[in-house]
Design a protein around this motif. Sequence first.
Motif, PDB file in Angstrom:
ATOM      1  N   PRO A   1      31.936  28.898 -11.667  1.00  0.00           N
ATOM      2  CA  PRO A   1      32.160  30.485 -10.966  1.00  0.00           C
ATOM      3  C   PRO A   1      33.595  30.871 -11.289  1.00  0.00           C
ATOM      4  O   PRO A   1      34.229  32.106 -11.279  1.00  0.00           O
ATOM      5  CB  PRO A   1      32.424  29.811  -9.547  1.00  0.00           C
ATOM      6  N   ALA A   2      34.697  29.805 -11.497  1.00  0.00           N
ATOM      7  CA  ALA A   2      36.108  30.072 -12.186  1.00  0.00           C
ATOM      8  C   ALA A   2      36.169  30.997 -13.490  1.00  0.00           C
ATOM      9  O   ALA A   2      36.659  32.131 -13.572  1.00  0.00           O
ATOM     10  CB  ALA A   2      37.172  29.004 -12.147  1.00  0.00           C
ATOM     11  N   VAL A   3      35.119  30.435 -14.168  1.00  0.00           N
ATOM     12  CA  VAL A   3      34.985  31.096 -15.639  1.00  0.00           C
ATOM     13  C   VAL A   3      34.460  32.466 -15.327  1.00  0.00           C
ATOM     14  O   VAL A   3      34.727  33.591 -16.144  1.00  0.00           O
ATOM     15  CB  VAL A   3      34.248  30.262 -16.522  1.00  0.00           C
ATOM     16  N   VAL A   4      33.129  32.738 -14.492  1.00  0.00           N
ATOM     17  CA  VAL A   4      32.618  33.764 -14.196  1.00  0.00           C
ATOM     18  C   VAL A   4      33.618  34.768 -13.841  1.00  0.00           C
ATOM     19  O   VAL A   4      33.711  35.954 -14.019  1.00  0.00           O
ATOM     20  CB  VAL A   4      31.408  33.729 -13.490  1.00  0.00           C
ATOM     21  N   ALA A   5      34.536  34.396 -12.742  1.00  0.00           N
ATOM     22  CA  ALA A   5      35.195  35.257 -12.190  1.00  0.00           C
ATOM     23  C   ALA A   5      36.417  35.872 -13.162  1.00  0.00           C
ATOM     24  O   ALA A   5      36.782  37.132 -13.219  1.00  0.00           O
ATOM     25  CB  ALA A   5      36.151  34.536 -11.159  1.00  0.00           C
ATOM     26  N   ARG A   6      36.834  34.800 -14.061  1.00  0.00           N
ATOM     27  CA  ARG A   6      37.503  35.206 -15.098  1.00  0.00           C
ATOM     28  C   ARG A   6      36.979  36.449 -16.051  1.00  0.00           C
ATOM     29  O   ARG A   6      37.806  37.606 -16.507  1.00  0.00           O
ATOM     30  CB  ARG A   6      38.412  34.273 -15.997  1.00  0.00           C
ATOM     31  N   VAL A   7      35.784  36.218 -16.395  1.00  0.00           N
ATOM     32  CA  VAL A   7      35.200  37.031 -17.254  1.00  0.00           C
ATOM     33  C   VAL A   7      35.117  38.459 -16.430  1.00  0.00           C
ATOM     34  O   VAL A   7      35.178  39.567 -17.286  1.00  0.00           O
ATOM     35  CB  VAL A   7      33.896  36.412 -17.782  1.00  0.00           C
ATOM     36  N   SER A   8      34.488  38.436 -15.402  1.00  0.00           N
ATOM     37  CA  SER A   8      34.202  39.631 -14.613  1.00  0.00           C
ATOM     38  C   SER A   8      35.461  40.614 -14.510  1.00  0.00           C
ATOM     39  O   SER A   8      35.578  41.772 -14.717  1.00  0.00           O
ATOM     40  CB  SER A   8      33.748  39.249 -13.260  1.00  0.00           C
ATOM     41  N   ALA A   9      36.799  40.042 -14.287  1.00  0.00           N
ATOM     42  CA  ALA A   9      37.982  40.767 -14.389  1.00  0.00           C
ATOM     43  C   ALA A   9      38.297  41.359 -15.702  1.00  0.00           C
ATOM     44  O   ALA A   9      38.882  42.271 -15.713  1.00  0.00           O
ATOM     45  CB  ALA A   9      38.967  39.741 -13.617  1.00  0.00           C
ATOM     46  N   ALA A  10      38.288  40.593 -16.647  1.00  0.00           N
ATOM     47  CA  ALA A  10      38.491  41.111 -17.818  1.00  0.00           C
ATOM     48  C   ALA A  10      37.323  42.352 -18.246  1.00  0.00           C
ATOM     49  O   ALA A  10      38.097  43.256 -18.635  1.00  0.00           O
ATOM     50  CB  ALA A  10      38.241  40.057 -19.081  1.00  0.00           C
ATOM     51  N   VAL A  11      36.071  42.161 -17.793  1.00  0.00           N
ATOM     52  CA  VAL A  11      35.267  43.267 -18.035  1.00  0.00           C
ATOM     53  C   VAL A  11      35.669  44.542 -17.239  1.00  0.00           C
ATOM     54  O   VAL A  11      35.523  45.734 -17.533  1.00  0.00           O
ATOM     55  CB  VAL A  11      33.895  42.779 -17.816  1.00  0.00           C
ATOM     56  N   ALA A  12      36.083  44.449 -15.855  1.00  0.00           N
ATOM     57  CA  ALA A  12      36.385  45.333 -14.811  1.00  0.00           C
ATOM     58  C   ALA A  12      37.528  46.211 -15.676  1.00  0.00           C
ATOM     59  O   ALA A  12      37.723  47.494 -15.720  1.00  0.00           O
ATOM     60  CB  ALA A  12      37.004  44.786 -13.733  1.00  0.00           C
TER      61      ALA A  12
END
Length: 413
Positions: A273-284
Motif C-alpha cells: 500500500p505504501a508503494v501504491v500511495a506513492r505512485v498515485s501521488a506522483a501520477v496526480a
Amino acid sequence: MHPASGPAASRGRVTVVGIPARDEESTVGAVARAADAGLHHAFPHGTNVVVLAENGSTDDTVRRFADAPLRSRKLVISSDGPGTGKGTNVFAIMDRALELDADRVLLLDADVRSAEPGWVGLLADAVAGDEPVLAVPAYRRDRFEANTTNHLASPLLAAVFGVHVQQPIGGEFAFNRAFLDLAASWPRPGSAYLYGIDVWLTANALRERVRVVEVPLGRKLHNSPFPKILRLPQQVLDSLFHVVLRTDRVRPPGPVAPAARSAVDGAAVRQDPAVVARVSAAVARYLAAHRDGVRLLFPSADGLRTAPWGLRVTARDWPDVLADALVAVSGGRFAAARDHLVALYVNRVLTFWDEIDGLGGDEIDELLDRQAARTVRAVRSRGVALGGATGPDRFDVGHWAGFNDEPVLSVPG
C-alpha cells in the motif's frame, strides 16, 4: 497464433540460454541451474552455453552465477550500468549467439523463482525449423501483476496487428537462427535497450508476419515489477510505438478467433500500500501539471469520474483511451501520447484492481478478453493511418522528468 510443435529430432547442435540480469543475486543461480538441467536433458550431445549478460550489478549476481555448478559452458558479458537496461543485455546475448553460430537462443529472466528445466525443451521445440519463428510464454500470473501486459501491450498489439498474444512481454522467449538473422536488421530505438526489448521482439515479429508460437509454461513467480510502474510501461510503449509507426497499416483481425485467455493464477498477493500511495501521488501531480495536454490528446478521458486513487478508468473507458493514443502517435505527438498514456494507465490499473475484487480467475480472464476485443474495435473505428510519422530514436523520460523519482535518463538509439 500457432501451437507449440517440433520434434526433438530436428534440433541442431548449438543452443544458447541467455539470462539478462542486474542485481539478481538471490535468484540467478537457481535460474542458471534450471537452464543447465534443461539443456542437458534436451540436448545431451549438443554444444550448450549459458550466458549471463549483466549491466552494472552492484551485488553478488556475477559471483552467484560463476559459482553455480553447470555442465554447460558458462559465459559472462558485463556492461556499464548508466544508460543501459534489460535490452542491453538481450542484445549482448543475441550478438554473442551469432558469434557462437547458435542454432537457437532461449531467454530466461534472472528474477524468476519458478523456472523449471522442462521450459528449455518446450521452448526449443517451438522454434524448430528453417523459417523464422519466435516462441513466447503463456503462463498463469498473480491477478495484481502483468499489468503492462494486460492493459497496454496485449490489447495494442491485437488492435494494430490483428493477433492476440497473451504474454507478449513475458521474458521467457526463444527464437531460431533464421529469426536471429532477421532481427539483426531491425532498427533499435533507445528504449529497446531498456525494458522495451520484449515488446520490440514481439511487435517486430508480428510486423514482419513471422510465426509466433505460444508455449504454456505453467505458473510464473518472480519479483513484483509494480515499483517500476512509472518507468517500465513508458519504455515498453516507446518501443511499441516505434514498431507501430514502421507498420504499413492497422491490420484486420486474423481469420481464427483468439483463444480464451487462461492467464490469472489462483494465488494473489496485493501490492504494498505504501508503494501504491506513492505512485498515485506522483501520477496526480503529473496530471495536474499536464491537464491541458491530456485533454487535448485524450478526449475520451475528459469525462472520467474521480476515484480514491485519482481517476476511475473502467474496462469500457480504456479501449477508447488506447485508440486516442494511437491517433496521437500517428499524428506526430509521439512523446506526449506515450507519457500521458502512462498516467492514465496507472489509473486504469488501480481501477482494474477495484473491478476484480471478488471475481474468480475465469471471470478476470473474460474481462481482459472483452477489453482487448473492444480495443480492436475502437482502433479500427478511428481509421488510424500509419506509415507517416516517426518517433525519436533517443529515449528520455520526457514529460515525466521530476515526477517519477528517477534520475533523468537519456539513451541513444
